[in-house]
Scaffold this motif. Structure first.
Motif, PDB file in Angstrom:
ATOM      1  N   THR A 190       0.836  -1.216   0.000  1.00  0.00           N
ATOM      2  CA  THR A 190       0.000   0.000   0.000  1.00  0.00           C
ATOM      3  C   THR A 190       0.862   1.253   0.000  1.00  0.00           C
ATOM      4  OG1 THR A 190      -1.699  -1.197   1.240  1.00  0.00           O
ATOM      5  CG2 THR A 190      -1.854   1.213   1.188  1.00  0.00           C
ATOM      6  N   LEU A 191       1.936   1.226   0.788  1.00  0.00           N
ATOM      7  CA  LEU A 191       2.858   2.352   0.835  1.00  0.00           C
ATOM      8  C   LEU A 191       3.473   2.612  -0.541  1.00  0.00           C
ATOM      9  CD1 LEU A 191       4.444   4.463   2.480  1.00  0.00           C
ATOM     10  CD2 LEU A 191       6.121   2.666   2.992  1.00  0.00           C
ATOM     11  N   SER A 192       3.850   1.564  -1.238  1.00  0.00           N
ATOM     12  CA  SER A 192       4.419   1.700  -2.573  1.00  0.00           C
ATOM     13  C   SER A 192       3.423   2.328  -3.541  1.00  0.00           C
ATOM     14  CB  SER A 192       4.861   0.335  -3.101  1.00  0.00           C
ATOM     15  OG  SER A 192       5.889  -0.200  -2.290  1.00  0.00           O
ATOM     16  N   PRO A 218       9.017   0.372  -1.681  1.00  0.00           N
ATOM     17  CA  PRO A 218       8.766   1.787  -1.400  1.00  0.00           C
ATOM     18  C   PRO A 218       9.894   2.719  -1.829  1.00  0.00           C
ATOM     19  CG  PRO A 218       8.016   0.451   0.436  1.00  0.00           C
ATOM     20  CD  PRO A 218       8.704  -0.473  -0.515  1.00  0.00           C
ATOM     21  N   TYR A 219      11.165   2.333  -1.586  1.00  0.00           N
ATOM     22  CA  TYR A 219      12.256   3.247  -1.945  1.00  0.00           C
ATOM     23  C   TYR A 219      12.415   3.359  -3.467  1.00  0.00           C
ATOM     24  CZ  TYR A 219      15.203  -0.920  -2.600  1.00  0.00           C
ATOM     25  OH  TYR A 219      15.725  -2.110  -3.020  1.00  0.00           O
ATOM     26  N   ILE A 220      12.106   2.276  -4.193  1.00  0.00           N
ATOM     27  CA  ILE A 220      12.110   2.347  -5.656  1.00  0.00           C
ATOM     28  C   ILE A 220      10.976   3.243  -6.140  1.00  0.00           C
ATOM     29  CG2 ILE A 220      11.847   1.020  -7.775  1.00  0.00           C
ATOM     30  CD1 ILE A 220      14.495   0.580  -6.406  1.00  0.00           C
ATOM     31  N   ALA A 221       9.826   3.160  -5.471  1.00  0.00           N
ATOM     32  CA  ALA A 221       8.689   4.010  -5.825  1.00  0.00           C
ATOM     33  C   ALA A 221       9.026   5.490  -5.641  1.00  0.00           C
ATOM     34  CB  ALA A 221       7.470   3.629  -4.978  1.00  0.00           C
ATOM     35  N   ALA A 222       9.721   5.822  -4.546  1.00  0.00           N
ATOM     36  CA  ALA A 222      10.116   7.210  -4.298  1.00  0.00           C
ATOM     37  C   ALA A 222      11.047   7.714  -5.382  1.00  0.00           C
ATOM     38  CB  ALA A 222      10.792   7.318  -2.932  1.00  0.00           C
ATOM     39  N   LEU A 223      11.987   6.884  -5.784  1.00  0.00           N
ATOM     40  CA  LEU A 223      12.922   7.269  -6.833  1.00  0.00           C
ATOM     41  C   LEU A 223      12.199   7.482  -8.164  1.00  0.00           C
ATOM     42  CD1 LEU A 223      15.885   7.719  -7.526  1.00  0.00           C
ATOM     43  CD2 LEU A 223      16.070   5.282  -8.015  1.00  0.00           C
ATOM     44  N   GLY A 224      11.283   6.578  -8.513  1.00  0.00           N
ATOM     45  CA  GLY A 224      10.546   6.699  -9.770  1.00  0.00           C
ATOM     46  C   GLY A 224       9.657   7.919  -9.812  1.00  0.00           C
ATOM     47  N   MET A 225       8.985   8.221  -8.686  1.00  0.00           N
ATOM     48  CA  MET A 225       8.108   9.389  -8.633  1.00  0.00           C
ATOM     49  C   MET A 225       8.901  10.676  -8.864  1.00  0.00           C
ATOM     50  SD  MET A 225       7.288  12.100  -6.471  1.00  0.00           S
ATOM     51  CE  MET A 225       8.134  11.452  -5.033  1.00  0.00           C
ATOM     52  N   SER A 226      10.055  10.816  -8.194  1.00  0.00           N
ATOM     53  CA  SER A 226      10.867  12.022  -8.350  1.00  0.00           C
ATOM     54  C   SER A 226      11.414  12.135  -9.767  1.00  0.00           C
ATOM     55  CB  SER A 226      12.020  12.007  -7.343  1.00  0.00           C
ATOM     56  OG  SER A 226      11.525  12.000  -6.027  1.00  0.00           O
ATOM     57  N   ALA A 227      11.872  10.997 -10.315  1.00  0.00           N
ATOM     58  CA  ALA A 227      12.405  11.016 -11.677  1.00  0.00           C
ATOM     59  C   ALA A 227      11.342  11.437 -12.686  1.00  0.00           C
ATOM     60  CB  ALA A 227      12.953   9.634 -12.040  1.00  0.00           C
ATOM     61  N   SER A 228      10.095  11.018 -12.477  1.00  0.00           N
ATOM     62  CA  SER A 228       9.004  11.381 -13.377  1.00  0.00           C
ATOM     63  C   SER A 228       8.782  12.888 -13.384  1.00  0.00           C
ATOM     64  CB  SER A 228       7.719  10.661 -12.955  1.00  0.00           C
ATOM     65  OG  SER A 228       6.637  11.033 -13.781  1.00  0.00           O
ATOM     66  N   THR A 266       0.504  -4.935  -7.384  1.00  0.00           N
ATOM     67  CA  THR A 266       0.816  -6.377  -7.328  1.00  0.00           C
ATOM     68  C   THR A 266       2.073  -6.678  -6.524  1.00  0.00           C
ATOM     69  OG1 THR A 266       1.972  -6.151  -9.456  1.00  0.00           O
ATOM     70  CG2 THR A 266      -0.331  -6.886  -9.506  1.00  0.00           C
ATOM     71  N   GLY A 267       2.656  -5.632  -5.894  1.00  0.00           N
ATOM     72  CA  GLY A 267       3.774  -5.857  -4.991  1.00  0.00           C
ATOM     73  C   GLY A 267       5.118  -5.992  -5.653  1.00  0.00           C
ATOM     74  N   HIS A 268       5.286  -5.479  -6.880  1.00  0.00           N
ATOM     75  CA  HIS A 268       6.549  -5.596  -7.591  1.00  0.00           C
ATOM     76  C   HIS A 268       7.431  -4.354  -7.451  1.00  0.00           C
ATOM     77  CE1 HIS A 268       4.193  -8.759  -9.604  1.00  0.00           C
ATOM     78  NE2 HIS A 268       5.374  -9.335  -9.819  1.00  0.00           N
ATOM     79  N   VAL A 269       6.985  -3.348  -6.682  1.00  0.00           N
ATOM     80  CA  VAL A 269       7.760  -2.117  -6.513  1.00  0.00           C
ATOM     81  C   VAL A 269       7.954  -1.861  -5.022  1.00  0.00           C
ATOM     82  CG1 VAL A 269       7.865   0.356  -6.967  1.00  0.00           C
ATOM     83  CG2 VAL A 269       6.789  -1.164  -8.637  1.00  0.00           C
TER      84      VAL A 269
END
Length: 801
Positions: A456-458, A775-785, A770-773
């Motif tokens: 959920t956090l991701s 949380p820290y990867i999600a933070a990186l992807g959001m900022s990069a976007s 589906t649990g493949h990301v």
């Protein structure tokens, strides 16, 4: 009578030093509690410069007492408002700087709150520059009431003043860097302990070391959660109090939820901790917003820089003596001296001297413009060749530079429909994400409870719609900055939507394709007629007329003539009597009724013919011509290459319209059209085309209003009078071609940004659910976007203007 005068109102002080205010480090005596309270409010509001630069004492405030004086009441004083409030008819216009804005929802919140105040006409908030442009009725609403209304919903506002804004920006920048630096430092420390905890999955890690690493991570993450991330919380709370959901709601839930859950797991000694995700998410989000703000500042400094170009001092000629004074102390009618290489301090008219002036700050054109006695000059432009004396005609908010800044401010607050759509989408998207996150937690709670929280956090972190909210405003701001460099002022939000799809441009001839100033091209007469004497007669007949033909003869006004019985016949000419002789000037049929063309006349198509007759006998023929703009032909050719067809709609009945069209390569020509005819013509074209209409900004108001896009050739006096969508400050039509290219690139980049933002979220959402990301990867992807969207928009600033 007391010799001590009140520092605020200059009235005698009858109460000794009972009422005092510390101003610029010194105690100043006031005459009453009202003046003391007002002066203290001025100092508290950061308006110390008012006392430094004022030219007249303030009004006596004995009706006020400190208890009745509100926090913002100093801003209601007329002498203070003179620096930042501009009157437009019945409405007052003020630009406010706002602290605490983080996204489009903040702008909506402030606009929604102020629109319900009685007396508010229009409100627009720019999230890029953190400024609000407000039009209100001064009689119905005080400025202090507006500032208090903004303060009640958690934002700090103050009138936009350049120096104060720069100080506030630097202060806010330092505070932001502290938050960012703290988050970065804590992230490094927590990640170091997180690596030790992760290694415990592969090797045996004793319980006491695991608990130790968790407690240290909790301590390091605390300042990030309770200090670095605070701006997100305030933004989320304000949004929820207004019944809306913005992106910071999801961000706040993710940060607080992960930290609280990790604290519980640490205290209980069971379960997973997410301190590294909390600190990393906050750090990347702050880092992204830091780069965003720096990037956007590059695109929004042009208006501020215009203010900086106006000098702080001026040499004024008073009592036959040159004195250097602050420019703010200049008065209308003052004569200022400007040496070669110096910047003109105020708008005015050259009273003495002949020089050239660099007006690049207004028009974008570096070539100097020749000026002589009677020519208009503007504050911020640079005198080049010779010393000149300038009579001050406008000051403060009435100066051309202030008008341009107001136009830029208005343009930067304009919101195209696509921007409003993106703002609504980001709000809807935030609500959808919260619902998806809740559903994700429920599903994972029954499927695999131990993973429900981090999945959920991701979802919350990865799908934060920052990029979607930035997609349009960053591109529009960068495009507006580029157009400003070209000397093009955008006045309406529809320009960036209409300009890229224009398929037909209609030019009015006079003042657009030509300079709009008729000049004597040739003179024909018999050998007996004295040319100078004849031109002097015509000049006296035309004296007082504002017709362009009359202005063409004004330079030839010589020895005074006792002209009588002057009569103007509209569309025909002028007649008058001199020493019993009737003189007529105008069309041949009017000036010489029943006469034949004289033997000395030679037919010419070089320009418009103006005949002079004496008792009905032709004695001279003046050929007047309007100079064609140098880049007219190149502009029409470039428009055709862009797929835009061109036509001419002119009120001129002469053959010059057809001749000009042939010279410029325009095949569709309409001459002798009245304003109503032009409007009907444009409306007929709109059945199959998107039409842009060029005019001088003052004439032909109906057709300019009726076109899909109106473009005015703007001069210093015309800017405040016309209502065109776009104004070309210089005389270069080719700038319009460049504007079309920039607008098309802007539209392309906006769609790229929107496609990327939506595509990224559509792609990352199922992976996160589906649990493949992690949380820290999600933070990186959001900022990069978000950074990708901003960087893509900044490409507009690299376009060659």
């Amino acid at each position: 009578m007391s010799k001590i005068r009140c520092f605020h109102c200059n009235e005698p002080v009858l109460c000794g030093d009972e009422f005092q205010t510390r101003i610029n480090g010194q105690l100043q005596t006031m005459c009453c509690p009202g003046c003391q309270a007002v002066s203290q409010a001025i100092i508290d509001a950061g308006l110390t410069n008012y006392y430094k630069f004022r030219t007249e004492p303030g009004k006596r405030q004995n009706a006020l007492v400190p208890d009745e004086l509100s926090t913002f009441s100093a801003y209601d004083l007329d002498e203070v408002q003179a620096d930042f409030v501009h009157q437009e008819g019945e409405l007052s216009e003020v630009s406010l700087t706002l602290d605490g804005i983080s996204c489009a929802a903040c702008a909506w919140l402030i606009e929604h709150k102020l629109q319900h105040l009685p007396g508010i006409a229009r409100v627009s908030v720019n999230t890029t520059t953190h400024r609000a442009l407000i039009h209100y009725q001064k009689a119905a609403l005080k400025l202090s009431d507006i500032l208090q209304a903004i303060a009640r919903i958690g934002y700090q506002a103050a009138p936009y003043q350049l120096d104060e804004q720069e100080v506030r920006s630097k202060r806010d920048g330092r505070r932001f860097l502290i938050r960012l630096g703290l988050a970065g430092f804590a992230t490094m420390q927590v990640m170091m302990f997180a690596l030790a905890l992760y290694s415990g999955y592969f090797t045996d890690l004793e319980q006491e070391y695991r608990d130790y690493f968790r407690w240290v991570s909790l301590i390091f993450a605390a300042p990030v959660v309770f200090y670095s991330a605070v701006p997100f919380y305030f933004s989320a709370i304000r949004s929820l109090l207004m019944g809306k959901v913005n992106m910071d709601v999801a961000v706040s839930i993710a940060i607080c939820g992960a930290y609280v859950a990790s604290c519980i797991a640490t205290i209980q000694g069971t379960g997973e901790v997410y301190f590294e995700s909390v600190t990393m998410f906050t750090f990347f989000l702050l880092l992204g917003r830091y780069f965003e703000q720096n990037a956007l500042q590059k695109a929004s400094v042009s208006a501020s820089n215009l203010h900086k170009l106006v000098p702080l001092t001026a040499r004024v000629l008073r009592n036959n003596k040159i004195t250097e004074i602050p420019a703010r102390q200049l008065r209308l009618g003052d004569v200022i001296q400007v040496r070669p290489g110096e910047t003109i301090a105020a708008d005015g008219q050259i009273a003495a001297g002949h020089s050239s002036v660099n007006e690049a700050m207004l028009t974008g054109e570096q070539l100097p413009v020749e000026k002589q006695a009677g020519s208009d000059v503007y504050a911020g432009t640079i005198n080049i060749d010779q010393p000149i004396e300038v009579e001050v005609r406008a000051l403060g908010q009435d100066q051309l530079v202030a008008k341009i800044i107001r136009l830029q401010e208005s343009a930067s607050h304009a919101k195209p429909r696509i921007a409003e759509t993106a703002t609504r989408l980001s709000g809807i998207f935030s609500t959808v994400i919260l619902a998806v996150a809740a559903l994700t937690w429920l599903v994972w709670h029954f499927y695999r409870p131990e993973d429900a929280f981090w999945v959920t956090l991701s979802v919350l972190v990865a799908t934060c719609p920052c990029a979607l909210a930035l997609a349009t405003p960053t591109a529009v701001t960068c495009a507006t900055a580029q157009l400003t460099k070209l000397g093009i002022i955008v006045r309406k939000s529809s320009v960036f939507e209409t300009l890229p799809i224009i398929t037909r441009v209609v030019f009015d001839k006079t003042g657009t394709l030509t300079h709009g100033e008729l000049q004597l091209h040739a003179w024909q007469s018999d050998a007996v007629t004295d040319q100078q004497a004849a031109l002097n007669i015509i000049a006296h007949l035309e004296l007082g007329s504002l017709h362009p033909i009359a202005r063409a003869f004004s330079p030839y006004l010589g020895q005074s003539l006792a002209m009588t019985n002057i009569s103007h016949l509209v569309g025909l000419g002028v007649s008058g009597t001199l020493d019993g002789t009737l003189y007529k000037v105008g069309h041949f049929e009017f000036a010489c009724p029943g006469a034949d063309r004289p033997h000395w006349y030679q037919h010419t198509d070089a320009g418009q013919q103006v005949w002079l007759s004496q008792n009905g006998t032709p004695i001279g023929c003046a050929v007047l011509a309007d100079r064609v703009r140098q880049d007219s032909a190149d502009t029409i050719r470039a428009l055709n290459q862009l797929g835009i067809s061109v036509s001419i709609a002119s009120g001129d009945r002469s053959e010059q319209v057809n001749k000009l069209a042939a010279t410029l390569g325009v095949t569709e020509v309409n001459a002798g059209m009245l304003p109503a005819d032009k409007l009907n013509y444009v409306q007929s074209l709109q059945q199959t085309h998107k039409v842009a209409m060029f005019g001088d900004g003052i004439n032909d108001a109906p057709v300019l209003a009726g076109a899909d896009l109106s473009v005015a050739m703007g001069s210093g006096t015309a800017i405040a009078k016309n209502s065109a969508d776009t104004i070309l400050l210089g005389d270069h039509l080719c700038r319009f071609v460049q504007a079309v290219r920039i607008a098309r690139a802007t539209r392309r980049i906006i769609y790229q940004n929107l496609y990327w933002a939506l595509g990224y979220n559509v792609l990352i959402l199922p992976l996160a659910v589906t649990g493949h990301v992690y949380p820290y990867i999600a933070a990186l992807g959001m900022s990069a976007s978000s950074l990708i969207v901003v960087s893509n928009s900044l490409r507009l600033l690299r376009m060659s203007p």
